[in-house]
Design an enzyme around this catalytic site. Structure first.
Site, PDB file in Angstrom:
ATOM      1  N   GLY A   1       5.226   5.244  -2.153  1.00  0.00           N
ATOM      2  CA  GLY A   1       4.090   5.955  -1.584  1.00  0.00           C
ATOM      3  C   GLY A   1       4.340   6.319  -0.139  1.00  0.00           C
ATOM      4  CB  SER A   2       3.082   8.658   2.082  1.00  0.00           C
ATOM      5  OG  SER A   2       1.853   8.996   1.459  1.00  0.00           O
TER       6      SER A   2
ATOM      7  CE  LYS B   1       2.897   0.968  -0.139  1.00  0.00           C
ATOM      8  NZ  LYS B   1       3.572  -0.325  -0.370  1.00  0.00           N
TER       9      LYS B   1
ATOM     10  CG  ASP C   1      12.847  -3.286  -1.128  1.00  0.00           C
ATOM     11  OD1 ASP C   1      14.091  -3.321  -1.041  1.00  0.00           O
ATOM     12  OD2 ASP C   1      12.173  -2.267  -0.859  1.00  0.00           O
TER      13      ASP C   1
END
Length: 416
Positions: A161-162, A178, A285
């Site tokens: 996403g952004s 987000k 991550d």
């Protein structure tokens, strides 16, 4: 002459007598005079109307046409229905028949109730606009978000996403907003209230038993709010100011960090990863881009962000790797499997490698010995790196053992 005179005298006497009688008569009523008139007077430009005889039924019809047009329409419709076959009316379940009707010949067959219902089912049903419909819930969530928060410029964009900057309206608290498209969301089972949560939301909620007290005090970034819209999820996150991610922090230094600087950051990272492990959360991550460094004080403070790929360690693996390819653990490259604990230790070692070396870390190149540990580092630091980046996952230390490693335990000052 005498005869003429006598006749004139007699006529005059009779006229006088008639005049007296006329004057003594009562006047004739004008109303009687009008009644006696046989034809109504008309003007020169209007022709006399022709009188026609109207029946009582036609009088009622004209009255309905002028005074009660709707009643007249219903009456005419009822009469037309009576003229048609009574079987046509039986096809429909209610008493209201279609206004436009056609006669059916003897050769044609009438539709059955089932056939009519099948045709009605072909038309799409309108979505409910009640307060509890999904559309209303989405609209309400979007309205609440815009009322509470102000979104500003974009800060970054990733595979999930952004992220945009912004602030909370009532106290101007800086936030990160987000946006995650629904197609990228990994869902968990429903919570105790029956709501289905994304894995990212569920993991962050589990880390915050008392959300308000945890803001700014825990290494993992805090989740302030989240909104479930039609096509996306909106997560409102804590945004430390001033802060930069670790990769930019290293670039700003214009050279690799020295061991003491790296030790302060890695020590905090190990503690944050152990905190996730204790809560059965696997970040998957961990990398410099997902580590924020607060720069508002003399001592750098680490904050862990982006739980979009996270999962719970008690969940069954689907046999896929989630994360950044150049930080993939060695066991995935050789065997196609990996576990939460050893994989997290590998990624901690990869982050430390990038802070102390000019070249970026790459798992494939490291396994092939195309990336080596610098000899200029201290013995304890080299030992820490080698143990984290052991190719055999079974020989890799746990996070708890890393917390007690000599290099970590050396005094470098306290983190404020």
């Amino acid at each position: 002459m005498d005869h003429y005179s006598a006749h004139s005298s007699a006529h005059a006497a009779a006229l006088e007598t008639d005049s007296e009688k006329y004057l003594g008569m009562a006047p004739w009523p004008v109303s009687n005079l009008l009644k006696s008139t046989k034809r109504k007077a008309v003007s020169d430009y209007e022709a006399p109307r022709k009188r026609i005889k109207i029946s009582e039924e036609e009088i009622h019809l004209r009255y309905d046409q002028i005074k009660r047009p709707n009643a007249l329409k219903r009456r005419l419709r009822d009469e037309s229905e009576k003229a048609l076959s009574p079987e046509i009316g039986n096809v429909f379940s209610d008493d209201k028949l279609p206004r436009k009707r056609t006669r059916i010949s003897e050769e044609e067959t009438l539709p059955t109730k089932h056939q009519i219902q099948v045709k009605l089912d072909r038309f799409p049903k309108r979505e409910s606009k009640s307060l509890f419909s999904p559309r209303s819930a989405w609209a309400l969530a979007k309205s609440l978000f815009k009322t509470k928060y102000k979104q500003q410029d974009q800060l970054g964009e990733g595979g999930c996403g952004s992220v945009y900057g912004g602030y909370r309206r009532f106290d101007k608290l800086p936030v990160a907003i987000k946006h995650v498209p629904k197609k990228n969301v990994v869902w968990t089972d429903a919570d105790e209230n029956g709501r289905q949560l994304s894995t990212e939301v569920a993991a962050m909620l589990k880390l915050e038993i008392e959300r308000d007290r945890s803001i700014g005090r825990s290494a993992p970034i805090s989740l302030l709010d989240w909104y479930d819209l039609k096509k996306e999820l909106i997560l409102v996150l804590e945004r430390p100011v001033p802060a930069v991610d670790l990769s930019k922090y290293i670039e700003k230094n214009k050279k690799p960090l020295d061991e003491n600087q790296a030790k302060i950051i890695i020590k905090q990272l190990v503690h944050a990863a152990k905190h996730l492990e204790d809560n059965k959360i696997f970040h998957r991550d961990i990398k410099p881009q997902n580590i924020l460094i607060e720069t508002g004080s003399g001592m750098p403070r680490l904050r862990l962000i982006d739980f979009g790929l996270s999962c719970f360690t008690d969940q069954t693996s689907d046999g896929c790797f989630y994360g950044t390819e150049r930080f993939v653990p060695a066991e995935w490259l050789s065997e196609g499997v990996y576990n939460a604990g050893p994989a997290t230790v590998w990624q901690v070692g990869a982050v430390l490698y990038e802070t102390l070396h000019k070249k970026e870390f790459n798992s494939v190149k490291f396994v092939k010995n195309k990336r080596t540990i610098s000899k200029r580092l201290s013995r304890d630091c080299r030992s820490f790196l080698k143990r984290c980046l052991t190719k055999n996952s079974g020989c890799r230390p746990t996070l708890e053992k890393l917390q007690h490693h000599p290099w970590i335990c050396e005094n470098t000052g306290s983190v404020r």
